[in-house]
Design a protein around this motif. Structure first.
Motif, mmCIF file in Angstrom:
data_model
loop_
_atom_site.group_PDB
_atom_site.id
_atom_site.type_symbol
_atom_site.label_atom_id
_atom_site.label_comp_id
_atom_site.label_asym_id
_atom_site.label_seq_id
_atom_site.Cartn_x
_atom_site.Cartn_y
_atom_site.Cartn_z
ATOM 1 N N UNK A 1 80.755 54.532 49.023
ATOM 2 C CA UNK A 1 80.250 55.799 48.498
ATOM 3 C C UNK A 1 81.054 56.185 47.259
ATOM 4 N N UNK A 2 80.364 56.542 46.198
ATOM 5 C CA UNK A 2 81.037 56.874 44.941
ATOM 6 C C UNK A 2 81.040 58.377 44.701
ATOM 7 N N UNK A 3 82.166 58.849 44.255
ATOM 8 C CA UNK A 3 82.316 60.268 43.960
ATOM 9 C C UNK A 3 81.510 60.615 42.720
ATOM 10 N N UNK A 4 80.821 61.725 42.796
ATOM 11 C CA UNK A 4 80.108 62.232 41.624
ATOM 12 C C UNK A 4 80.508 63.686 41.418
ATOM 13 N N UNK A 5 79.940 64.304 40.426
ATOM 14 C CA UNK A 5 80.287 65.702 40.144
ATOM 15 C C UNK A 5 79.699 66.650 41.189
ATOM 16 N N UNK A 6 78.805 66.131 42.013
ATOM 17 C CA UNK A 6 78.162 66.947 43.042
ATOM 18 C C UNK A 6 78.810 66.659 44.398
ATOM 19 N N UNK A 7 79.296 67.659 45.060
ATOM 20 C CA UNK A 7 79.812 67.575 46.429
ATOM 21 C C UNK A 7 80.989 66.617 46.605
ATOM 22 N N UNK B 1 70.495 48.852 61.683
ATOM 23 C CA UNK B 1 70.722 48.545 60.264
ATOM 24 C C UNK B 1 72.153 48.974 59.925
ATOM 25 N N UNK B 2 73.148 48.175 60.348
ATOM 26 C CA UNK B 2 74.538 48.583 60.119
ATOM 27 C C UNK B 2 74.980 48.400 58.671
ATOM 28 N N UNK B 3 75.828 49.330 58.248
ATOM 29 C CA UNK B 3 76.516 49.233 56.960
ATOM 30 C C UNK B 3 77.971 49.591 57.224
ATOM 31 N N UNK B 4 78.869 48.661 56.976
ATOM 32 C CA UNK B 4 80.293 48.974 57.051
ATOM 33 C C UNK B 4 80.602 49.845 55.844
ATOM 34 N N UNK B 5 81.335 50.918 56.044
ATOM 35 C CA UNK B 5 81.564 51.866 54.959
ATOM 36 C C UNK B 5 83.056 52.067 54.743
ATOM 37 N N UNK B 6 83.475 51.978 53.501
ATOM 38 C CA UNK B 6 84.867 52.240 53.136
ATOM 39 C C UNK B 6 84.966 53.646 52.551
ATOM 40 N N UNK B 7 86.149 54.035 52.166
ATOM 41 C CA UNK B 7 86.392 55.374 51.641
ATOM 42 C C UNK B 7 85.638 55.621 50.339
ATOM 43 N N UNK B 8 85.487 56.882 50.005
ATOM 44 C CA UNK B 8 84.901 57.255 48.723
ATOM 45 C C UNK B 8 85.715 56.584 47.614
ATOM 46 N N UNK B 9 85.007 55.874 46.739
ATOM 47 C CA UNK B 9 85.608 55.115 45.630
ATOM 48 C C UNK B 9 86.515 53.980 46.117
ATOM 49 N N UNK B 10 86.305 53.498 47.322
ATOM 50 C CA UNK B 10 87.169 52.483 47.924
ATOM 51 C C UNK B 10 86.824 51.049 47.556
#
Length: 165
Positions: free
Chosen positions: A86-92, A108-117
């Motif tokens: 997930x990428x940080x944007x100017x919103x939220x 439908x799995x998606x392994x997720x890392x930290x924002x901007x990770x």
């Protein structure tokens, strides 16, 4: 070693992707980088995901901000492991992207890392590939050892600064 496929929803995600490619370069891992949008180029994103296995990929990384449907769209069209960034944007502050990436429906799995990770996404991709690659496992083990040694050197420096006499 199988390739790692990296897809970003927009070239504005490139700084996050560079964190991933820097890690992959350090490990001399083969990879490709593409820009496909879940919303603006859904056909191309789907085609990339559907053909990924036959094109030599072993794991895919998908980075997107805002609604961040890219990782889910990729995962819906392949059974290869998909890692979402997930990428940080100017919103939220990227929370919208985090929730969109991590809250996938069952099946439908998606392994997720930290924002901007980006760096952790690359390391996780390498760990997945290392399940069947002993040389890559050795490189990952060495990185962990080197990282630990660096922390212990910092500990020694800080502890000596605050040591009471």
């Amino acid at each position: 070693m199988k390739k790692i496929g990296i897809v970003m929803g927009s070239d504005s995600d490139l700084p996050v992707i560079r964190k991933a490619t820097d890690v992959l370069e350090a490990f001399e891992a083969p990879y490709e980088v593409h820009v496909y949008s879940a919303h603006r180029t859904p056909v191309e994103a789907k085609q990339f995901a559907e053909a990924a296995r036959e094109n030599g990929f072993g794991v895919l990384i998908a980075a997107a901000g805002m609604a961040a449907h890219l990782a889910g769209a990729i995962a819906a069209n392949t059974t290869l492991p998909v890692i979402g960034i997930p990428c940080k944007s100017s919103v939220l502050d990227g929370m919208d992207a985090l929730l969109s990436t991590v809250m996938m429906p069952s099946g439908i799995p998606v392994a997720t890392v930290a924002i901007n990770g980006g760096a952790n996404a690359a390391l996780l991709a390498l760990q997945i590939l290392a399940v069947e690659d002993c040389e890559l496992t050795k490189k990952l083990d060495q990185k962990r050892k080197t990282d630990a040694e660096a922390v212990l050197k910092k500990d020694e420096a800080v502890a000596s600064e605050f040591k009471k006499q």
